[in-house]
Design a protein around this motif. Structure first.
Motif, short mmCIF file in Angstrom:
data_model
loop_
_atom_site.label_atom_id
_atom_site.label_comp_id
_atom_site.label_asym_id
_atom_site.label_seq_id
_atom_site.Cartn_x
_atom_site.Cartn_y
_atom_site.Cartn_z
N VAL A 16 0.86 -1.18 0.00
CA VAL A 16 0.00 0.00 0.00
C VAL A 16 0.90 1.23 0.00
O VAL A 16 1.68 1.44 0.93
CB VAL A 16 -0.93 0.01 1.23
N THR A 17 0.79 2.05 -1.05
CA THR A 17 1.76 3.11 -1.26
C THR A 17 1.14 4.28 -2.02
O THR A 17 0.14 4.10 -2.73
CB THR A 17 2.96 2.57 -2.07
N ILE A 18 1.73 5.47 -1.90
CA ILE A 18 1.30 6.59 -2.73
C ILE A 18 2.16 6.69 -4.00
O ILE A 18 1.92 7.54 -4.85
CB ILE A 18 1.36 7.92 -1.96
N ILE B 246 -0.25 -7.39 8.96
CA ILE B 246 -0.29 -6.03 8.39
C ILE B 246 0.90 -5.29 8.98
O ILE B 246 0.93 -5.01 10.19
CB ILE B 246 -1.61 -5.32 8.73
N VAL B 247 1.88 -5.01 8.15
CA VAL B 247 3.17 -4.50 8.63
C VAL B 247 3.35 -3.05 8.22
O VAL B 247 3.36 -2.73 7.03
CB VAL B 247 4.33 -5.35 8.09
N LEU B 248 3.48 -2.17 9.20
CA LEU B 248 3.77 -0.77 8.95
C LEU B 248 5.29 -0.59 8.93
O LEU B 248 5.96 -0.83 9.93
CB LEU B 248 3.16 0.10 10.04
N MET B 249 5.83 -0.19 7.78
CA MET B 249 7.25 0.06 7.67
C MET B 249 7.54 1.46 8.22
O MET B 249 7.04 2.45 7.72
CB MET B 249 7.72 -0.05 6.22
N SER B 250 8.33 1.52 9.28
CA SER B 250 8.52 2.77 10.00
C SER B 250 9.87 2.78 10.70
O SER B 250 10.30 1.77 11.26
CB SER B 250 7.40 2.94 11.04
N ARG C 161 0.09 -14.33 3.98
CA ARG C 161 -0.16 -13.02 3.39
C ARG C 161 0.42 -11.93 4.29
O ARG C 161 0.26 -11.97 5.51
CB ARG C 161 -1.65 -12.78 3.21
N ILE C 162 1.11 -10.97 3.65
CA ILE C 162 1.62 -9.81 4.36
C ILE C 162 1.21 -8.56 3.61
O ILE C 162 1.46 -8.44 2.40
CB ILE C 162 3.16 -9.84 4.50
N ILE C 163 0.55 -7.64 4.31
CA ILE C 163 0.19 -6.35 3.74
C ILE C 163 1.16 -5.31 4.30
O ILE C 163 1.24 -5.13 5.52
CB ILE C 163 -1.25 -5.97 4.09
N PHE C 164 1.91 -4.67 3.42
CA PHE C 164 2.87 -3.65 3.84
C PHE C 164 2.26 -2.26 3.68
O PHE C 164 1.78 -1.90 2.61
CB PHE C 164 4.15 -3.73 2.99
N LEU C 165 2.30 -1.48 4.75
CA LEU C 165 1.88 -0.09 4.72
C LEU C 165 3.14 0.76 4.61
O LEU C 165 3.97 0.78 5.53
CB LEU C 165 1.10 0.27 5.99
N CYS C 166 3.30 1.43 3.48
CA CYS C 166 4.52 2.19 3.22
C CYS C 166 4.32 3.64 3.61
O CYS C 166 3.65 4.40 2.90
CB CYS C 166 4.90 2.09 1.74
N GLY C 167 4.88 4.02 4.75
CA GLY C 167 4.74 5.37 5.25
C GLY C 167 5.49 6.38 4.39
O GLY C 167 6.40 6.03 3.63
N ARG C 168 5.10 7.64 4.53
CA ARG C 168 5.77 8.74 3.83
C ARG C 168 5.67 9.99 4.69
O ARG C 168 5.05 9.99 5.75
CB ARG C 168 5.12 9.00 2.46
N SER D 133 13.17 8.11 3.18
CA SER D 133 12.09 8.98 2.72
C SER D 133 10.73 8.31 2.77
O SER D 133 9.70 8.98 2.76
CB SER D 133 12.37 9.46 1.30
N GLY D 134 10.70 7.00 2.80
CA GLY D 134 9.43 6.29 2.82
C GLY D 134 9.62 4.81 3.05
O GLY D 134 10.75 4.31 3.13
N GLY D 135 8.51 4.09 3.14
CA GLY D 135 8.57 2.67 3.46
C GLY D 135 8.65 1.75 2.27
O GLY D 135 8.70 0.52 2.44
N GLU D 136 8.67 2.29 1.05
CA GLU D 136 8.67 1.44 -0.14
C GLU D 136 9.94 0.59 -0.24
O GLU D 136 9.87 -0.63 -0.45
CB GLU D 136 8.51 2.29 -1.40
N LEU D 137 11.09 1.23 -0.14
CA LEU D 137 12.35 0.48 -0.24
C LEU D 137 12.50 -0.53 0.89
O LEU D 137 12.86 -1.69 0.63
CB LEU D 137 13.53 1.45 -0.28
#
Length: 276
Positions: free
Chosen positions: A23-25, A111-115, A134-141, A166-170
């Motif tokens: 989950v990302t912008i 459900i994993v918040l990358m932070s 299943r793992i849902i990644f929440l990519c913070g920004r 800069s964010g949780g995508e990487l």
């Protein structure tokens, strides 16, 4: 296939052993890294499927706003809770409740918040994740994510190290790679994931009870994980730097002993904290 909102990047969902949702912008961020190496092959063979969900699809204003100023003042902007909850609920197919009613997730889902404020990710966590379905990644920004996401939506908050990105995508990509290579069949040779850095080889080796000298001069039994041993390939002599003779001699027991000693020495030199 380039990822977009709610797009399956590696689409073998019916056969997949593991599903990853991102989950990302910035869905375009994942267009390249997922198309190479072990992750790509794992998708092609039905071991994993990866879906990228555009968070902005769950906004309600014409500007597709996902962030707002923090209460109490301060620098930066904070990701709002509404679109993140809505995105996860859409992916799961059910609501995530409220303060009075919180649903129970499937036991094999995380459900994993990358932070940067999360618990540090390591090989033990990768092994635990490899047991999931299943793992849902929440990519913070931006400056961060509304804390209600961390407390009431995410099952855990994870960091890849003591630094800020800069964010949780990487970070999410790194976790996907680490977990995928532990799934059965992903590497081809299962021994590859058992004889590498952070494998608990000392516990399994006959000489696990060897003594390790501490800074105080006292000795203790070593136990825990090791970094990988040194690797060499051809040519045997490169600019005067030669391959250790023991690796060329063909004596398997001597090679195994040398590798154990070198792994211990490298761990003591680079990561003494792993030895306890």
């Amino acid at each position: 296939m380039a990822p977009g909102h709610d797009k399956c990047v590696l689409c073998w969902l019916d056969l997949a052993r593991m599903r990853f949702d991102l989950v990302t912008i910035f869905p375009e961020f994942f267009a390249g890294p997922l198309e190479h190496g072990i992750v790509r092959r794992a998708g092609e063979t039905g071991i994993i499927s990866i879906h990228v969900q555009d968070l902005r699809e769950f906004t309600k204003d014409r500007h597709r706003t996902v962030d707002d100023r923090p209460f109490g003042g301060g620098e930066g902007m904070v990701l709002k809770p509404e679109p993140l909850f809505a995105a996860v609920e859409k992916l799961l197919g059910h609501g995530m409740g409220d303060a009075d009613n919180k649903p129970i997730l499937e036991p094999k889902t995380a459900i994993v918040l990358m932070s940067a404020a999360g618990r540090k990710f390591g090989q033990n966590t990768a092994r635990r994740y490899a047991e999931l379905e299943r793992i849902i990644f929440l990519c913070g920004r931006y400056e961060g994510v509304d804390e209600r996401v961390a407390e009431h939506l995410a099952t855990e908050e994870v960091s890849i190290g003591d630094f800020v990105l800069s964010g949780g995508e990487l970070p999410a990509l790194l976790v996907i790679d680490a977990v995928t290579r532990l799934l059965p069949g992903a590497l081809g040779n299962e021994a590859s994931s058992q004889n590498e850095s952070f494998a608990a080889r000392l516990v399994e080796m006959p000489s696990a009870s060897r003594k390790v000298a501490t800074a105080s001069g006292k000795e203790r039994n070593s136990a825990g994980v090791l970094l990988d041993f040194p690797h060499y390939t051809r040519p045997a002599d490169f600019r005067g730097w030669t391959v250790p003779e023991v690796l060329i001699g063909g004596h398997h027991a001597q090679v195994a002993s040398w590798r154990e000693e070198q792994a211990l020495a490298k761990t003591r030199r680079n990561r003494p904290d792993l030895l306890g």
